[in-house]
Design an enzyme around this catalytic site. Structure first.
Site, PDB file in Angstrom:
ATOM      1  N   ASP A  20       0.839  -1.201   0.000  1.00 59.80           N
ATOM      2  CA  ASP A  20       0.000   0.000   0.000  1.00 59.80           C
ATOM      3  C   ASP A  20       0.875   1.253   0.000  1.00 59.80           C
ATOM      4  O   ASP A  20       0.369   2.376  -0.050  1.00 59.80           O
ATOM      5  CB  ASP A  20      -1.012  -0.013   1.150  1.00 59.80           C
ATOM      6  CG  ASP A  20      -0.364  -0.072   2.515  1.00 59.80           C
ATOM      7  OD1 ASP A  20       0.876  -0.220   2.596  1.00 59.80           O
ATOM      8  OD2 ASP A  20      -1.098   0.017   3.516  1.00 59.80           O
ATOM      9  N   SER A  21       2.220   1.052  -0.005  1.00 65.26           N
ATOM     10  CA  SER A  21       3.133   2.170  -0.264  1.00 65.26           C
ATOM     11  C   SER A  21       2.899   2.718  -1.672  1.00 65.26           C
ATOM     12  O   SER A  21       3.393   3.794  -2.007  1.00 65.26           O
ATOM     13  CB  SER A  21       4.593   1.736  -0.100  1.00 65.26           C
ATOM     14  OG  SER A  21       4.838   0.531  -0.805  1.00 65.26           O
ATOM     15  N   GLU A  63      -1.749  -5.469   8.447  1.00 65.10           N
ATOM     16  CA  GLU A  63      -0.956  -4.930   9.559  1.00 65.10           C
ATOM     17  C   GLU A  63      -1.649  -5.203  10.896  1.00 65.10           C
ATOM     18  O   GLU A  63      -2.868  -5.065  10.988  1.00 65.10           O
ATOM     19  CB  GLU A  63      -0.782  -3.412   9.387  1.00 65.10           C
ATOM     20  CG  GLU A  63       0.044  -3.039   8.180  1.00 65.10           C
ATOM     21  CD  GLU A  63       0.230  -1.523   8.023  1.00 65.10           C
ATOM     22  OE1 GLU A  63      -0.173  -0.748   8.921  1.00 65.10           O
ATOM     23  OE2 GLU A  63       0.794  -1.119   6.990  1.00 65.10           O
ATOM     24  N   GLU A  71       8.880  -4.331  10.578  1.00 73.62           N
ATOM     25  CA  GLU A  71       9.364  -3.049  10.043  1.00 73.62           C
ATOM     26  C   GLU A  71       9.949  -2.175  11.148  1.00 73.62           C
ATOM     27  O   GLU A  71       9.304  -1.934  12.173  1.00 73.62           O
ATOM     28  CB  GLU A  71       8.202  -2.321   9.346  1.00 73.62           C
ATOM     29  CG  GLU A  71       8.634  -0.991   8.742  1.00 73.62           C
ATOM     30  CD  GLU A  71       7.644  -0.395   7.751  1.00 73.62           C
ATOM     31  OE1 GLU A  71       6.652  -1.061   7.401  1.00 73.62           O
ATOM     32  OE2 GLU A  71       7.877   0.748   7.321  1.00 73.62           O
TER      33      GLU A  71
HETATM   34  O1  KIV Z   1       3.529  -1.154   1.667  1.00 78.60           O
HETATM   35  C1  KIV Z   1       4.723  -1.506   1.748  1.00 78.60           C
HETATM   36  O2  KIV Z   1       5.570  -1.137   0.929  1.00 78.60           O
HETATM   37  C2  KIV Z   1       5.107  -2.363   2.862  1.00 78.60           C
HETATM   38  C3  KIV Z   1       6.570  -2.665   3.010  1.00 78.60           C
HETATM   39  C4  KIV Z   1       7.228  -1.517   3.671  1.00 78.60           C
HETATM   40  C5  KIV Z   1       6.804  -3.913   3.743  1.00 78.60           C
HETATM   41  O3  KIV Z   1       4.289  -2.776   3.621  1.00 78.60           O
END
Ligand code: KIV
Length: 271
Positions: A51-52, A122, A189
């Site tokens: 979701d980044s 998460e 993380e």
């Molecule tokens: O959304 C993302 O990129 C992540 C990574 C940082 C593990 O959850």
């Protein structure tokens, strides 16, 4: 012989074997077809449709605004580019926290509409019901503990998590709880390396770290950060393997000059 040399398609079972044999797992984020093809051909084990995407693809400040439809669009594009890697898709904020039935229907949409092999969400004990419910439909789930960016408004900062004993103990308990709930792997993380090592050692499932030191079973980075496309983000844990921002900018500037100088297209570049 390494597990990977004989593997045609990475599955959750292959990842367990890698942990057992002490072979490190390499994971990167990916959001589109073209990069997914490159990552897959390079031999990456897991592509996380993170979701980044909310930050690096859509330009939002946090991961909160990205929608389930957005994630499905990115994930389906990635899956079309992949032959070998395991594709895991982040469940976006608001699609699994409140109610395990909603979590299941969000996960089912992701699996049906993208062709991915699993989902990531998460949280610890508070999402254990959602994890079990999703698993009851045969959908593999990856957990995510430590710095959980969807909770940024609760933490108020992106600093290292679980430095204090109490939070470290809770994290260890959460890791056990979500392993027992059935997660096939966990991302840790931005937590102290020693704590991450202890968690990895105590679990049977592979633990993938980002800013969590070397004593885990694999590593993940955000693709745009490691390629140097995003230059504003420079946490200590990030290793930049390229400076794509400057490379792309230079190529675009060369193109602009060629167009302005009427040097492009030349005689061979026309019909
Ligand atoms: O959304 C993302 O990129 C992540 C990574 C940082 C593990 O959850």
């Amino acid at each position: 012989m390494s597990v990977n040399k004989v593997v045609k398609k990475i599955t959750t079972h292959v990842l367990y074997e890698m942990k057992l044999k002490g072979e490190k797992i390499a994971m990167l984020t990916g959001y589109d077809y073209s990069f997914a093809r490159i990552l897959d051909e390079a031999g990456i084990d897991i592509i996380l449709v993170g979701d980044s995407a909310s930050n690096v693809m859509a330009g939002y400040e946090t991961t909160l605004p990205i929608t389930l439809d957005n994630m499905i669009y990115h994930a389906a594009s990635v899956v079309r580019g992949v032959k070998r890697a395991l594709v895991v898709v982040d469940m976006p904020f608001g699609t699994y926290q409140g109610d395990s039935k909603e979590a299941l229907s969000s996960a089912i949409r992701i699996m049906k509409e993208t062709g991915a092999s699993g989902v990531k969400l998460e949280g610890g004990r508070e999402v254990a019901d959602s994890i079990s419910r999703i698993l009851s439909a045969g959908i593999p789930v990856m957990g995510h503990l430590g710095l959980t960016p969807q909770s940024i408004h609760k933490f108020g900062t992106y600093v290292v998590r679980a430095r204090e004993e109490e939070e470290a103990e809770r994290l260890k308990e959460d890791a056990k709880i979500i392993e027992e709930a059935g997660c096939f792997s966990i991302v840790l993380e931005k937590i102290p390396a020693r704590l991450a090592g202890e968690v990895a050692e105590s679990l049977k499932i592979p633990v993938i770290g980002i800013g969590a030191g070397p004593q885990v079973d694999g590593q993940v980075l955000v693709l745009h950060d490691m390629l140097g496309i995003n230059q504003e983000f420079s946490p200590r844990f990030l290793r930049r393997y390229h400076n794509l921002y400057d490379e792309v900018k230079g190529a675009v500037q060369n193109y602009i000059s060629d167009v302005r100088a009427e040097d492009f297209p030349n005689e061979k570049e026309q019909y």
